[in-house]
Design an enzyme around this catalytic site. Sequence first.
Site, PDB file in Angstrom:
ATOM      1  N   SER A 157       0.836  -1.190   0.000  1.00  9.14           N
ATOM      2  CA  SER A 157       0.000   0.000   0.000  1.00  9.14           C
ATOM      3  C   SER A 157       0.883   1.257   0.000  1.00  9.14           C
ATOM      4  O   SER A 157       1.726   1.416  -0.878  1.00  9.14           O
ATOM      5  CB  SER A 157      -0.939  -0.037   1.215  1.00  9.14           C
ATOM      6  OG  SER A 157      -1.920   0.949   1.142  1.00  9.14           O
ATOM      7  N   ARG A 227     -11.655   6.367  10.324  1.00 11.04           N
ATOM      8  CA  ARG A 227     -11.231   4.967  10.305  1.00 11.04           C
ATOM      9  C   ARG A 227     -12.328   4.070   9.760  1.00 11.04           C
ATOM     10  O   ARG A 227     -12.052   3.118   9.003  1.00 11.04           O
ATOM     11  CB  ARG A 227     -10.841   4.521  11.715  1.00 11.04           C
ATOM     12  CG  ARG A 227     -10.353   3.087  11.794  1.00 11.04           C
ATOM     13  CD  ARG A 227      -9.142   2.851  10.917  1.00 11.04           C
ATOM     14  NE  ARG A 227      -8.576   1.512  11.124  1.00 11.04           N
ATOM     15  CZ  ARG A 227      -7.532   1.039  10.464  1.00 11.04           C
ATOM     16  NH1 ARG A 227      -6.944   1.783   9.541  1.00 11.04           N
ATOM     17  NH2 ARG A 227      -7.067  -0.170  10.711  1.00 11.04           N
ATOM     18  N   ASP A 322      -9.106  -6.248  -4.585  1.00 14.43           N
ATOM     19  CA  ASP A 322      -8.658  -4.964  -4.047  1.00 14.43           C
ATOM     20  C   ASP A 322      -9.157  -3.851  -4.962  1.00 14.43           C
ATOM     21  O   ASP A 322      -8.730  -3.720  -6.101  1.00 14.43           O
ATOM     22  CB  ASP A 322      -7.122  -4.954  -3.989  1.00 14.43           C
ATOM     23  CG  ASP A 322      -6.550  -3.673  -3.382  1.00 14.43           C
ATOM     24  OD1 ASP A 322      -7.331  -2.738  -3.073  1.00 14.43           O
ATOM     25  OD2 ASP A 322      -5.316  -3.593  -3.228  1.00 14.43           O
ATOM     26  N   HIS A 355      -8.251  -4.953  -0.208  1.00 21.54           N
ATOM     27  CA  HIS A 355      -6.940  -4.321  -0.059  1.00 21.54           C
ATOM     28  C   HIS A 355      -6.167  -4.898   1.117  1.00 21.54           C
ATOM     29  O   HIS A 355      -4.939  -5.028   1.065  1.00 21.54           O
ATOM     30  CB  HIS A 355      -7.113  -2.810   0.119  1.00 21.54           C
ATOM     31  CG  HIS A 355      -5.818  -2.057   0.168  1.00 21.54           C
ATOM     32  ND1 HIS A 355      -4.897  -2.079  -0.850  1.00 21.54           N
ATOM     33  CD2 HIS A 355      -5.276  -1.264   1.136  1.00 21.54           C
ATOM     34  CE1 HIS A 355      -3.846  -1.335  -0.525  1.00 21.54           C
ATOM     35  NE2 HIS A 355      -4.057  -0.833   0.671  1.00 21.54           N
ATOM     36  N   ASP A 356      -6.868  -5.251   2.162  1.00 23.49           N
ATOM     37  CA  ASP A 356      -6.218  -5.804   3.351  1.00 23.49           C
ATOM     38  C   ASP A 356      -5.556  -7.152   3.098  1.00 23.49           C
ATOM     39  O   ASP A 356      -4.856  -7.666   3.970  1.00 23.49           O
ATOM     40  CB  ASP A 356      -7.233  -5.954   4.495  1.00 23.49           C
ATOM     41  CG  ASP A 356      -7.262  -4.740   5.399  1.00 23.49           C
ATOM     42  OD1 ASP A 356      -6.464  -3.819   5.191  1.00 23.49           O
ATOM     43  OD2 ASP A 356      -8.100  -4.711   6.322  1.00 23.49           O
TER      44      ASP A 356
END
EC number: 2.3.1.46
Length: 385
Positions: A157, A227, A322, A355-356
């Site tokens: 990232s 967040r 992602d 994405h994680d």
Amino acid sequence: MPDVIPADSIGIVTPQIAQFDTPLTLSCGQTLSSYELVYETYGTLNKAASNAILICHALSGDHHAAGYHAMSDKKPGWWDSAIGPGKAIDTNKFFVIALNNLGGCCGSTGPTSINPETGQRWEASFPIVTVEDWVESQARLANLLGIQTFAAIVGGSLGGMQVLEWSIRFPTRLQSAVIVASAPKLSTQNIAFNEVARQSIRRDPDFFDGNYLDNSSVPTNGLGLARMLGHITYLSDDAMGAKFGRQMRHDSYQYNYGVEFEVESYLRYQGEAFTKRFDANTYMLMTKALDYFDPAAQTNGDLATVLSRAQCEFLLVSFTTDWRFSPERSEEIVNALVKAGKQVSYAKIEAAEGHDAFLFPIPRYMSVLNTFLTRVANRLTTEVK
């Protein structure tokens, strides 16, 4: 912490602090007269100082990438699944360094630190930092540790952007670059997500224009919302659907604005937990660093031209679900590297985590990373012989 430390764990690690008194001029034009970087190391540096790997962290990451700080820790470092004896980033072969970047809130000089010129916390007065500034400070840390050339620099990232910058700014100081789930610059949509996050923080009445600590306050509502928004973008629709679906907290609708769906509860928990470990000013700084990164801007948008400076080999990894940094963004880098005549490998990994996924020990992902770094390690062994 498990009752017995696993054989493939780093075990207990102790952070270290590097003090720098040589001024650092930042991209914004301001200068830090002195600063500190907190870091951890895993494994042993060989006599030639040639087996070092630098880990560059993402937006909310820090120096604690692997192992435990104490037997009472509930979980290990954020990339423990990849770093350790016999793991993809094998500490039996490599000397691994992970640091908390400037502007961070986990020990390195940042908004919560004391400004030596005023004796007060930096807070809102801490200057904007960029990926370029981070790479410059990382190079200074490498100098301090006696490392001229890294065997590899690895990041996912925002960390991947730092790796890309290393290959351009210090092309002779790394032999291999591993860029995971990243991009050569942010899309307009991603900049928009970051702006919504910043506005959520700034509009919190407890933000006090960034000087909240001096007002004995913390913008928990704004930071928590930021967040929550970010967390949604890190997950895939499939992953969220599989984990929560439309599961309810009650047997029927309550017809109010309390928590009714399980996903609501999850996001609120993630937002609240984040406010207990992260600083709002740091979050804003990190998002601006993301927004500003665009190495091709110096060559009129020609990424291949700016990457022609690179001298290392590359591994690019992306994940199918992602959508924050889609495979197409990694492929932009791959195509530019091919056009520039560079040595590049690329893997697009089937993964449901979004994405994680770059943080998960997905078997094929770990296999790709391990195979690439094993080749790096074998080359080091050959060079020593």
